[in-house]
Design a protein around this motif. Structure first.
Motif, PDB file in Angstrom:
ATOM      1  N   SER A   1       0.066  -4.682  -6.158  1.00  0.00           N
ATOM      2  CA  SER A   1      -0.497  -4.020  -4.970  1.00  0.00           C
ATOM      3  C   SER A   1      -1.914  -4.524  -4.712  1.00  0.00           C
ATOM      4  CB  SER A   1      -0.527  -2.508  -5.210  1.00  0.00           C
ATOM      5  OG  SER A   1      -1.302  -1.876  -4.206  1.00  0.00           O
TER       6      SER A   1
ATOM      7  N   ILE B   1      -3.884  -2.535  -2.895  1.00  0.00           N
ATOM      8  CA  ILE B   1      -4.619  -1.304  -2.589  1.00  0.00           C
ATOM      9  C   ILE B   1      -5.506  -0.911  -3.769  1.00  0.00           C
ATOM     10  CG2 ILE B   1      -4.380   1.127  -1.911  1.00  0.00           C
ATOM     11  CD1 ILE B   1      -3.455  -1.140   0.144  1.00  0.00           C
ATOM     12  N   ALA B   2      -6.743  -0.593  -3.458  1.00  0.00           N
ATOM     13  CA  ALA B   2      -7.711  -0.188  -4.485  1.00  0.00           C
ATOM     14  C   ALA B   2      -8.428   1.062  -3.983  1.00  0.00           C
ATOM     15  CB  ALA B   2      -8.722  -1.302  -4.740  1.00  0.00           C
ATOM     16  N   ASN B   3      -8.854   1.903  -4.904  1.00  0.00           N
ATOM     17  CA  ASN B   3      -9.460   3.179  -4.498  1.00  0.00           C
ATOM     18  C   ASN B   3     -10.877   3.047  -3.961  1.00  0.00           C
ATOM     19  OD1 ASN B   3      -7.284   4.879  -5.055  1.00  0.00           O
ATOM     20  ND2 ASN B   3      -7.743   4.824  -7.240  1.00  0.00           N
ATOM     21  N   SER B   4     -11.539   1.965  -4.291  1.00  0.00           N
ATOM     22  CA  SER B   4     -12.942   1.823  -3.893  1.00  0.00           C
ATOM     23  C   SER B   4     -13.306   0.344  -3.853  1.00  0.00           C
ATOM     24  CB  SER B   4     -13.844   2.530  -4.919  1.00  0.00           C
ATOM     25  OG  SER B   4     -13.781   1.836  -6.156  1.00  0.00           O
TER      26      SER B   4
ATOM     27  N   GLY C   1     -11.684  -2.672  -5.930  1.00  0.00           N
ATOM     28  CA  GLY C   1     -11.159  -3.806  -5.179  1.00  0.00           C
ATOM     29  C   GLY C   1     -11.781  -5.118  -5.661  1.00  0.00           C
TER      30      GLY C   1
ATOM     31  N   ILE D   1      -8.580  -8.605  -0.102  1.00  0.00           N
ATOM     32  CA  ILE D   1      -8.391  -7.251  -0.631  1.00  0.00           C
ATOM     33  C   ILE D   1      -9.146  -6.231   0.224  1.00  0.00           C
ATOM     34  CG2 ILE D   1      -8.948  -5.758  -2.610  1.00  0.00           C
ATOM     35  CD1 ILE D   1      -8.372  -8.292  -4.381  1.00  0.00           C
TER      36      ILE D   1
ATOM     37  N   ASN E   1      -7.525  -3.055   2.455  1.00  0.00           N
ATOM     38  CA  ASN E   1      -7.951  -1.674   2.268  1.00  0.00           C
ATOM     39  C   ASN E   1      -8.782  -1.161   3.446  1.00  0.00           C
ATOM     40  OD1 ASN E   1      -7.231  -0.700  -0.649  1.00  0.00           O
ATOM     41  ND2 ASN E   1      -7.786  -2.867  -0.846  1.00  0.00           N
ATOM     42  N   ASN E   2      -8.714  -1.892   4.544  1.00  0.00           N
ATOM     43  CA  ASN E   2      -9.484  -1.550   5.747  1.00  0.00           C
ATOM     44  C   ASN E   2     -10.954  -1.279   5.411  1.00  0.00           C
ATOM     45  OD1 ASN E   2      -9.665  -1.326   8.508  1.00  0.00           O
ATOM     46  ND2 ASN E   2      -9.276   0.884   8.521  1.00  0.00           N
TER      47      ASN E   2
ATOM     48  N   TRP F   1     -12.320   0.148   3.083  1.00  0.00           N
ATOM     49  CA  TRP F   1     -12.592   1.476   2.499  1.00  0.00           C
ATOM     50  C   TRP F   1     -13.328   2.402   3.468  1.00  0.00           C
ATOM     51  CZ3 TRP F   1     -13.023  -3.149  -0.152  1.00  0.00           C
ATOM     52  CH2 TRP F   1     -12.071  -3.349  -1.144  1.00  0.00           C
TER      53      TRP F   1
ATOM     54  N   TYR G   1      -0.418  -7.163   4.744  1.00  0.00           N
ATOM     55  CA  TYR G   1      -0.957  -6.682   3.461  1.00  0.00           C
ATOM     56  C   TYR G   1      -0.009  -5.716   2.736  1.00  0.00           C
ATOM     57  CZ  TYR G   1      -4.900  -8.940   5.579  1.00  0.00           C
ATOM     58  OH  TYR G   1      -5.682  -9.876   6.197  1.00  0.00           O
TER      59      TYR G   1
ATOM     60  N   GLN H   1       1.400  -3.081   3.608  1.00  0.00           N
ATOM     61  CA  GLN H   1       1.086  -1.657   3.786  1.00  0.00           C
ATOM     62  C   GLN H   1       2.318  -0.891   4.254  1.00  0.00           C
ATOM     63  OE1 GLN H   1      -2.246  -2.318   6.287  1.00  0.00           O
ATOM     64  NE2 GLN H   1      -3.746  -1.857   4.693  1.00  0.00           N
TER      65      GLN H   1
END
Lengths: 79, 79, 79, 79, 79, 79
Positions: free
Chosen positions: C12, C14-17, C21, C71, C75-76, C78, D77, D79
């Motif tokens: 994935s 996707i990262a939380n922050s 990331g 990345i 994750n837009n 964040w 990505y 998503q």
């Protein structure tokens, strides 16, 4: 405020035209060199090294191309 | 939370201005070097190698340009 | 599923922050090296070559910057 | 149709997961080398040159990062 | 009209498939070399220099990756 | 106005076709070299250095690819 900036002249990516945007890209590229090597005397000594070396001139061109990509986008390509 | 970060100061890509965003790009670029070579003594020894070498100064400039492209986009170019 | 991946940890982007990331970008960059040179012994021998060479540290920084650009977008930023 | 392709396996940028997308990026990067140097014997001789050279491993990593940026975008990505 | 073009075959970035788009990227990369060094004899002499050098093959791969990123976007990733 | 520009011919990124856009990318890349090394005599002496060197021809190709990415986007890929 622009007098206090060290990295982005005028603290803005907005330029009135592609030519001004390109000149900004050149300046921003130079300011990164300046902050990495703050000694003006050293930078002056390095100048002939890149201005007379084809590979380095090309590499500088790539740097300016990268900065300009960001500036052009920030200005919506002056459309 | 920012005290625990090693790679992104403040754990955020948001900056108040292009100048702050550029300074963040410079810091992030340096932190990548730091995590790759965590020994401060070695990094100190390497500093003159790049700060006095035109080709390396240009390469650092390209790295900062890349980081800034991402940060500028994250901040919608401060429009 | 993440145990079977060789190239993207957790399969994935996707990262939380931003910090997570960025750490993911560093890991992905390393995994590309690993798949290109799967011999751990050889990689161990090469480590001093790049961790003590300013030009290579800069090049690694550029690689991480490229991976992070992807990345961060995934994750837009964040936001 | 994928059997006839030389440059893009399966003639598609779509991948089921980040891991598959990354593997596709690695393959596409290798196929560019193959079309530029079609002689398998020469490529085999060059392999140790890059798999044992830190600078070249890093450069390969940058190439894969570039290809992956395009593939990740093509797949929104994942998503 | 495509017969008069020197830099973009067919004067178009549109390709029917990823494979065709990738082939176009390879051609465009080669045409830039051709316009920079128009002497076919010199280019023929340089060919072994890059086709037998791992670092140059990797650099060509990076160039094609860059051109392909633009072409893929122009074709909306063939979705 | 275009006569006064030093960096962007015609002070515009708009081109009528991919071919014209590519030619503009080549010109912009050259103008960056020109502003970095304004001495025509020095540039003339450097010309053989890059036009006869495979690695430099590739690097020029990468520069043009970068400039073209921006120009192609500015022209919405001539769709």
């Amino acid at each position: 405020m622009s007098e206090q900036t060290q990295l982005i002249p005028g603290n803005s990516l907005i330029a009135n035209s592609p030519e001004e945007g390109r000149a900004l890209a050149v300046k921003i590229a130079r300011l990164t060199i300046k902050i990495t090597q703050p000694d003006a005397e050293v930078r002056d000594k390095l100048r002939p090294a890149y201005a007379n070396d084809a590979a380095m001139l090309i590499a500088i061109g790539q740097t300016v191309a990268m900065e300009f990509a960001t500036i052009a986008k920030a200005n919506n390509y002056w459309q």
